[in-house]
Design a protein around this motif. Structure first.
Motif, PDB file in Angstrom:
ATOM      1  N   MET A  11     -22.297  -7.140 -18.758  1.00  0.00           N
ATOM      2  CA  MET A  11     -21.803  -5.842 -18.369  1.00  0.00           C
ATOM      3  C   MET A  11     -20.272  -5.841 -18.497  1.00  0.00           C
ATOM      4  N   TYR A  12     -19.766  -4.715 -18.926  1.00  0.00           N
ATOM      5  CA  TYR A  12     -18.344  -4.586 -19.191  1.00  0.00           C
ATOM      6  C   TYR A  12     -17.758  -3.428 -18.390  1.00  0.00           C
ATOM      7  N   SER A  13     -16.555  -3.630 -17.878  1.00  0.00           N
ATOM      8  CA  SER A  13     -15.867  -2.556 -17.157  1.00  0.00           C
ATOM      9  C   SER A  13     -15.292  -1.567 -18.163  1.00  0.00           C
ATOM     10  N   ILE A  14     -14.895  -0.408 -17.673  1.00  0.00           N
ATOM     11  CA  ILE A  14     -14.316   0.599 -18.547  1.00  0.00           C
ATOM     12  C   ILE A  14     -13.010   0.087 -19.161  1.00  0.00           C
ATOM     13  N   LYS A  15     -12.250  -0.702 -18.410  1.00  0.00           N
ATOM     14  CA  LYS A  15     -11.009  -1.281 -18.932  1.00  0.00           C
ATOM     15  C   LYS A  15     -11.300  -2.261 -20.064  1.00  0.00           C
ATOM     16  N   GLU A  16     -12.353  -3.063 -19.918  1.00  0.00           N
ATOM     17  CA  GLU A  16     -12.719  -4.003 -20.977  1.00  0.00           C
ATOM     18  C   GLU A  16     -13.150  -3.258 -22.235  1.00  0.00           C
ATOM     19  N   VAL A  17     -13.940  -2.205 -22.069  1.00  0.00           N
ATOM     20  CA  VAL A  17     -14.401  -1.409 -23.210  1.00  0.00           C
ATOM     21  C   VAL A  17     -13.214  -0.710 -23.859  1.00  0.00           C
ATOM     22  N   GLU A  18     -12.331  -0.205 -23.039  1.00  0.00           N
ATOM     23  CA  GLU A  18     -11.110   0.441 -23.526  1.00  0.00           C
ATOM     24  C   GLU A  18     -10.327  -0.533 -24.423  1.00  0.00           C
ATOM     25  N   SER A  19     -10.191  -1.750 -23.968  1.00  0.00           N
ATOM     26  CA  SER A  19      -9.465  -2.780 -24.718  1.00  0.00           C
ATOM     27  C   SER A  19     -10.222  -3.198 -25.984  1.00  0.00           C
ATOM     28  N   MET A  20     -11.526  -3.336 -25.887  1.00  0.00           N
ATOM     29  CA  MET A  20     -12.345  -3.781 -27.017  1.00  0.00           C
ATOM     30  C   MET A  20     -12.316  -2.795 -28.183  1.00  0.00           C
ATOM     31  N   TYR A  21     -12.312  -1.510 -27.871  1.00  0.00           N
ATOM     32  CA  TYR A  21     -12.466  -0.491 -28.916  1.00  0.00           C
ATOM     33  C   TYR A  21     -11.237   0.393 -29.105  1.00  0.00           C
ATOM     34  N   GLY A  22     -10.204   0.160 -28.310  1.00  0.00           N
ATOM     35  CA  GLY A  22      -8.989   0.942 -28.461  1.00  0.00           C
ATOM     36  C   GLY A  22      -9.144   2.412 -28.112  1.00  0.00           C
ATOM     37  N   LEU A  23     -10.097   2.697 -27.249  1.00  0.00           N
ATOM     38  CA  LEU A  23     -10.315   4.070 -26.799  1.00  0.00           C
ATOM     39  C   LEU A  23      -9.798   4.221 -25.378  1.00  0.00           C
ATOM     40  N   PRO A  24      -9.105   5.315 -25.093  1.00  0.00           N
ATOM     41  CA  PRO A  24      -8.688   5.525 -23.704  1.00  0.00           C
ATOM     42  C   PRO A  24      -9.899   5.779 -22.805  1.00  0.00           C
ATOM     43  N   ILE A  34     -23.783   6.057 -17.927  1.00  0.00           N
ATOM     44  CA  ILE A  34     -23.367   4.661 -17.824  1.00  0.00           C
ATOM     45  C   ILE A  34     -23.724   4.128 -16.436  1.00  0.00           C
ATOM     46  N   HIS A  35     -24.244   2.903 -16.440  1.00  0.00           N
ATOM     47  CA  HIS A  35     -24.592   2.259 -15.168  1.00  0.00           C
ATOM     48  C   HIS A  35     -23.342   2.099 -14.312  1.00  0.00           C
ATOM     49  N   ARG A  36     -23.551   2.075 -13.016  1.00  0.00           N
ATOM     50  CA  ARG A  36     -22.444   1.902 -12.065  1.00  0.00           C
ATOM     51  C   ARG A  36     -22.766   0.728 -11.139  1.00  0.00           C
ATOM     52  N   ASP A  37     -21.703   0.039 -10.739  1.00  0.00           N
ATOM     53  CA  ASP A  37     -21.909  -1.043  -9.775  1.00  0.00           C
ATOM     54  C   ASP A  37     -21.939  -0.456  -8.356  1.00  0.00           C
ATOM     55  N   ASN A  38     -22.061  -1.305  -7.363  1.00  0.00           N
ATOM     56  CA  ASN A  38     -22.150  -0.843  -5.976  1.00  0.00           C
ATOM     57  C   ASN A  38     -20.924  -0.050  -5.538  1.00  0.00           C
ATOM     58  N   GLY A  39     -19.793  -0.316  -6.186  1.00  0.00           N
ATOM     59  CA  GLY A  39     -18.562   0.396  -5.855  1.00  0.00           C
ATOM     60  C   GLY A  39     -18.395   1.676  -6.659  1.00  0.00           C
ATOM     61  N   GLY A  40     -19.386   2.009  -7.480  1.00  0.00           N
ATOM     62  CA  GLY A  40     -19.324   3.233  -8.273  1.00  0.00           C
ATOM     63  C   GLY A  40     -18.555   3.096  -9.580  1.00  0.00           C
ATOM     64  N   ARG A  41     -18.152   1.865  -9.907  1.00  0.00           N
ATOM     65  CA  ARG A  41     -17.412   1.643 -11.148  1.00  0.00           C
ATOM     66  C   ARG A  41     -18.373   1.514 -12.327  1.00  0.00           C
ATOM     67  N   ARG A  42     -17.991   2.115 -13.453  1.00  0.00           N
ATOM     68  CA  ARG A  42     -18.826   2.062 -14.644  1.00  0.00           C
ATOM     69  C   ARG A  42     -18.964   0.621 -15.135  1.00  0.00           C
TER      70      ARG A  42
END
Length: 127
Positions: free
Chosen positions: A1-14, A30-38
């Motif tokens: 599982m990847y955070s939105i920041k990791e995906v942002e970095s991987m693909y150069g998308l904001p 998109i799935h969310r963790d217990n804290g509501g983070r993607r």
């Protein structure tokens, strides 16, 4: 599982683009963790890679959305989806062919300049 920041970095998308794709239904919810983070799964990244490929090769967001909507309808739309991708593929190939022709012209002009920079007459060469 990847955070939105990791995906942002991987693909150069904001992250705003990633959230927009999700909001518009271009990406699945998109799935969310217990804290509501993607948290993006490999399957969701595969979808994102396809969206990026389609977008970067000139498919409009409206057409991408249409394609995604057809996918959600299941196998009964296979022929239509194939037709959409085939039409897009042919368009991309045509653009690539034209781009290669333009690149040949640019390379030819550069070769002429290379000869001239060296103090030679380009007419003395088959360029």
């Amino acid at each position: 599982m990847y955070s939105i920041k990791e995906v942002e970095s991987m693909y150069g998308l904001p992250s705003s683009t990633l959230r927009y794709y999700e909001k518009e239904g271009i990406l699945p919810k998109i799935h969310r963790d217990n804290g509501g983070r993607r948290k993006y799964t490999e399957e969701e990244l595969e979808w994102l890679q396809l969206v990026i490929a389609l977008r970067d090769t000139g498919m409009s967001m409206e057409e991408i959305k249409r394609y995604v909507d057809l996918v959600k309808q299941g196998d009964k739309t296979l022929e239509v989806r194939r037709s959409i991708l085939l039409t897009h593929k042919e368009s991309v190939e045509k653009k690539m062919d034209q781009t290669l022709k333009h690149l040949e012209k640019i390379n030819r002009k550069m070769a002429i300049y290379d000869v001239m920079v060296r103090g030679k007459n380009p007419k003395d060469f088959l360029i």
